[in-house]
Design a protein around this motif. Structure first.
Motif, PDB file in Angstrom:
ATOM      1  N   ARG A   1       0.857  -1.178   0.000  1.00  0.00           N
ATOM      2  CA  ARG A   1       0.000   0.000   0.000  1.00  0.00           C
ATOM      3  C   ARG A   1       0.896   1.232   0.000  1.00  0.00           C
ATOM      4  O   ARG A   1       1.976   1.219   0.570  1.00  0.00           O
ATOM      5  CB  ARG A   1      -0.898   0.055   1.244  1.00  0.00           C
ATOM      6  CG  ARG A   1      -1.917  -1.054   1.377  1.00  0.00           C
ATOM      7  CD  ARG A   1      -2.859  -0.716   2.542  1.00  0.00           C
ATOM      8  NE  ARG A   1      -3.774  -1.805   2.844  1.00  0.00           N
ATOM      9  CZ  ARG A   1      -3.591  -2.702   3.790  1.00  0.00           C
ATOM     10  NH1 ARG A   1      -2.475  -2.650   4.514  1.00  0.00           N
ATOM     11  NH2 ARG A   1      -4.469  -3.637   4.033  1.00  0.00           N
TER      12      ARG A   1
ATOM     13  N   LYS B   1       0.555   5.772   0.073  1.00  0.00           N
ATOM     14  CA  LYS B   1      -0.342   6.901   0.279  1.00  0.00           C
ATOM     15  C   LYS B   1       0.003   8.044  -0.665  1.00  0.00           C
ATOM     16  O   LYS B   1       1.170   8.420  -0.810  1.00  0.00           O
ATOM     17  CB  LYS B   1      -0.246   7.380   1.735  1.00  0.00           C
ATOM     18  CG  LYS B   1      -1.459   8.141   2.243  1.00  0.00           C
ATOM     19  CD  LYS B   1      -1.326   8.401   3.730  1.00  0.00           C
ATOM     20  CE  LYS B   1      -2.613   8.939   4.313  1.00  0.00           C
ATOM     21  NZ  LYS B   1      -2.468   9.236   5.759  1.00  0.00           N
TER      22      LYS B   1
ATOM     23  N   ILE C   1      -4.660   9.561   0.450  1.00  0.00           N
ATOM     24  CA  ILE C   1      -5.464   8.387   0.105  1.00  0.00           C
ATOM     25  C   ILE C   1      -4.546   7.184  -0.065  1.00  0.00           C
ATOM     26  O   ILE C   1      -3.513   7.258  -0.732  1.00  0.00           O
ATOM     27  CB  ILE C   1      -6.255   8.623  -1.200  1.00  0.00           C
ATOM     28  CG1 ILE C   1      -7.220   9.800  -1.021  1.00  0.00           C
ATOM     29  CG2 ILE C   1      -7.037   7.360  -1.594  1.00  0.00           C
ATOM     30  CD1 ILE C   1      -7.925  10.199  -2.297  1.00  0.00           C
ATOM     31  N   TRP C   2      -4.929   6.061   0.561  1.00  0.00           N
ATOM     32  CA  TRP C   2      -4.160   4.831   0.434  1.00  0.00           C
ATOM     33  C   TRP C   2      -4.534   4.096  -0.848  1.00  0.00           C
ATOM     34  O   TRP C   2      -5.712   3.936  -1.165  1.00  0.00           O
ATOM     35  CB  TRP C   2      -4.404   3.912   1.631  1.00  0.00           C
ATOM     36  CG  TRP C   2      -3.774   4.394   2.895  1.00  0.00           C
ATOM     37  CD1 TRP C   2      -4.372   5.075   3.911  1.00  0.00           C
ATOM     38  CD2 TRP C   2      -2.395   4.241   3.265  1.00  0.00           C
ATOM     39  NE1 TRP C   2      -3.461   5.356   4.894  1.00  0.00           N
ATOM     40  CE2 TRP C   2      -2.243   4.845   4.538  1.00  0.00           C
ATOM     41  CE3 TRP C   2      -1.284   3.644   2.658  1.00  0.00           C
ATOM     42  CZ2 TRP C   2      -1.021   4.877   5.198  1.00  0.00           C
ATOM     43  CZ3 TRP C   2      -0.070   3.666   3.323  1.00  0.00           C
ATOM     44  CH2 TRP C   2       0.055   4.281   4.575  1.00  0.00           C
ATOM     45  N   HIS C   3      -3.510   3.673  -1.590  1.00  0.00           N
ATOM     46  CA  HIS C   3      -3.693   2.877  -2.809  1.00  0.00           C
ATOM     47  C   HIS C   3      -3.082   1.499  -2.585  1.00  0.00           C
ATOM     48  O   HIS C   3      -2.132   1.355  -1.798  1.00  0.00           O
ATOM     49  CB  HIS C   3      -3.024   3.562  -4.004  1.00  0.00           C
ATOM     50  CG  HIS C   3      -3.536   4.943  -4.258  1.00  0.00           C
ATOM     51  ND1 HIS C   3      -4.590   5.214  -5.107  1.00  0.00           N
ATOM     52  CD2 HIS C   3      -3.137   6.148  -3.766  1.00  0.00           C
ATOM     53  CE1 HIS C   3      -4.822   6.522  -5.135  1.00  0.00           C
ATOM     54  NE2 HIS C   3      -3.952   7.107  -4.321  1.00  0.00           N
TER      55      HIS C   3
ATOM     56  N   GLU D   1       3.135   8.548   3.109  1.00  0.00           N
ATOM     57  CA  GLU D   1       3.145   9.552   2.040  1.00  0.00           C
ATOM     58  C   GLU D   1       4.478  10.280   1.971  1.00  0.00           C
ATOM     59  O   GLU D   1       4.967  10.587   0.889  1.00  0.00           O
ATOM     60  CB  GLU D   1       2.011  10.550   2.258  1.00  0.00           C
ATOM     61  CG  GLU D   1       1.886  11.561   1.141  1.00  0.00           C
ATOM     62  CD  GLU D   1       0.468  12.042   0.940  1.00  0.00           C
ATOM     63  OE1 GLU D   1       0.211  12.694  -0.087  1.00  0.00           O
ATOM     64  OE2 GLU D   1      -0.387  11.774   1.795  1.00  0.00           O
TER      65      GLU D   1
END
Length: 351
Positions: free
Chosen positions: A23, A25, A29-31, A226
Motif C-alpha cells: 500500500r 499513500k 489516500i491509500w492505494h 506519504e
C-alpha cells in the motif's frame, strides 16, 4: 523454492495473487497493489529496462526515499540479473557518485539528479524543475513502457542483489538475503497477515535483510507513508504488526512521548510514573494499561504491534525500560561485519 528475489515475487503472485502486496499513500489516500499486479508491474519495468540496454551484471543506482516505484524498479533490475545500489537523497553523495559514474540511475527529484557529475540512462520520479535543457535526456519513470515482453527472470542465486557503499563495498546475494529471510520468518513466526511500514530509506543493508527479503518470502503487506514527515501519523493510522527500527529510531519515538507528557510534579505526570512502574498487582496493571499504557501505544501507532525488530546496537537502558513498560521488547538482529557480508554469500548470517 525461489532462488532470487524476483522469483519470490512470482511465487507470491502465483500462490497469493489477489492478496495485497503493498500500500502507498498519495494526497492522503491509500492505494493498493496485489501480488499479481505488482508482478505484472515489475515484469513491464524489466522489459522497459531491457530495451534501454540494462542487462546482466549492470547496476541500477537509486537515489530515493522509500517509495513503491523505487521498490518496483529494484525488482525489475534484479529480474534482468542486475544489482541495485540505494542511496539516501538527503545525504551528500557527490563524492561517491563521482567515483561510481553510474550507467543507470533513478533519481527521486531535481536535487538528487544534481548530485550526479556524470550519468548514463537517467530516470526520475518527480519532474518539478526539470524543464532545463541540461535534463532534456532524462526519462520519466511514468513513461517507461514497451510492447516487448520481458526476458525470462534471472535464476542465479549467488548473483549480487544489492551493493552498498559504506566504509567498504558490501554485496548481498539473493541466496544470502533469502536464507536470512527464512531464518527471520521462522524465528519471529511471521505470516502473510503482518502489516509492515516501510518508513525509512532503503539505503541501509538492514532494510534489505530484515524487511524487503522477509516481505517477499512471507508474503505480508508492506506500507509506504506519504512522506517522511507523515510517517508517525501514517503509522498511527495503519497500526502495523511489524516494526523495524534502530536504536536511534526507537529513541526518537520515546522522545516524542516524553515531549507530550504533563510537567513533572503534576497529577498527570505522577499518574504516568505510577502506571509505568512494574507491579505484582493485577488491578494496578489493569488500570495502568487502560489509563496510560494503551493510550501511549495508540499515540505511537503500536497498539497492534506483534513483532518489534531492532537492527544494530541495543536500546539504551532508558529506551529499553520505556518500551519494556509498554510490553515492547524488540528482537535484536545484529548486522554482520562488512567483510563477512561481502564474501560469505551462501551461509546464513549470525543474528
Amino acid at each position: 523454492m525461489p532462488q532470487t528475489l524476483p522469483q519470490a515475487l512470482l511465487h507470491q503472485a502465483h500462490t497469493r495473487g489477489s492478496a495485497i502486496a503493498l500500500r502507498y499513500k498519495r494526497l492522503g489516500i491509500w492505494h493498493e497493489r496485489s501480488w499479481s499486479e505488482l508482478a505484472h508491474d515489475v515484469s513491464g519495468l524489466a522489459a522497459a529496462l531491457y530495451t534501454l540496454g540494462f542487462g546482466r551484471d549492470d547496476n541500477m543506482l537509486i537515489i530515493s526515499q522509500a517509495r513503491p516505484e523505487a521498490l518496483s524498479l529494484t525488482l525489475a533490475a534484479q529480474w534482468l540479473g542486475g544489482s541495485v545500489t540505494l542511496l539516501d537523497p538527503n545525504c551528500d553523495n557527490r563524492a561517491l557518485l563521482a567515483d561510481l559514474k553510474p550507467g543507470f540511475v533513478l533519481a527521486e527529484n531535481l536535487e538528487a539528479l544534481q548530485q550526479l557529475h556524470e550519468r548514463g540512462v537517467a530516470l526520475y520520479l518527480d519532474g518539478r524543475g526539470l524543464n532545463h535543457p541540461q535534463f532534456a535526456d532524462v526519462i520519466a519513470y511514468a513513461d517507461l513502457g514497451t510492447d516487448t515482453p520481458a526476458p525470462a527472470c534471472a535464476l542465479e542465486a549467488t548473483a549480487p542483489a544489492f551493493v552498498f557503499h559504506t566504509e567498504t563495498t558490501v554485496q548481498l546475494s539473493h541466496a544470502q538475503l533469502l536464507t536470512g529471510a527464512r531464518t527471520l520468518v521462522t524465528r519471529e513466526q511471521l505470516s502473510g497477515d503482518e502489516e509492515a511500514l516501510a518508513a525509512r530509506v532503503f539505503a541501509a543493508s538492514g532494510q534489505a535483510r530484515y524487511l524487503l527479503a522477509p516481505w517477499l518470502h512471507a508474503g505480508f503487506r508492506l506500507n509506504f507513508p506519504e512522506a517522511l514527515a507523515t510517517r508517525d501519523t501514517d503509522r498511527r493510522e495503519l497500526g502495523p504488526t511489524l516494526v523495524l527500527g534502530t536504536r536511534e529510531s526507537y529513541a526518537r519515538l520515546e522522545q516524542s512521548i516524553h515531549e507530550r507528557l504533563p510537567l513533572p510534579g503534576t497529577f498527570g505526570h505522577r499518574l504516568y510514573l505510577w502506571a509505568m512502574q512494574p507491579t505484582p498487582s493485577r488491578v494496578r496493571r489493569w488500570l495502568g494499561h487502560w489509563l496510560i499504557r494503551r493510550p501511549l501505544l495508540d499515540v505511537l501507532g503500536m497498539s497492534r504491534l506483534r513483532v518489534p525488530l531492532l537492527i544494530g546496537p541495543a536500546l539504551s537502558p532508558r529506551s529499553a525500560a520505556f518500551f519494556g513498560a509498554l510490553g515492547i521488547h524488540p528482537g535484536n538482529w545484529q548486522e554482520p561485519s562488512s567483510r563477512q557480508a561481502s564474501t560469505d554469500h551462501l551461509l546464513p548470517q549470525s543474528v
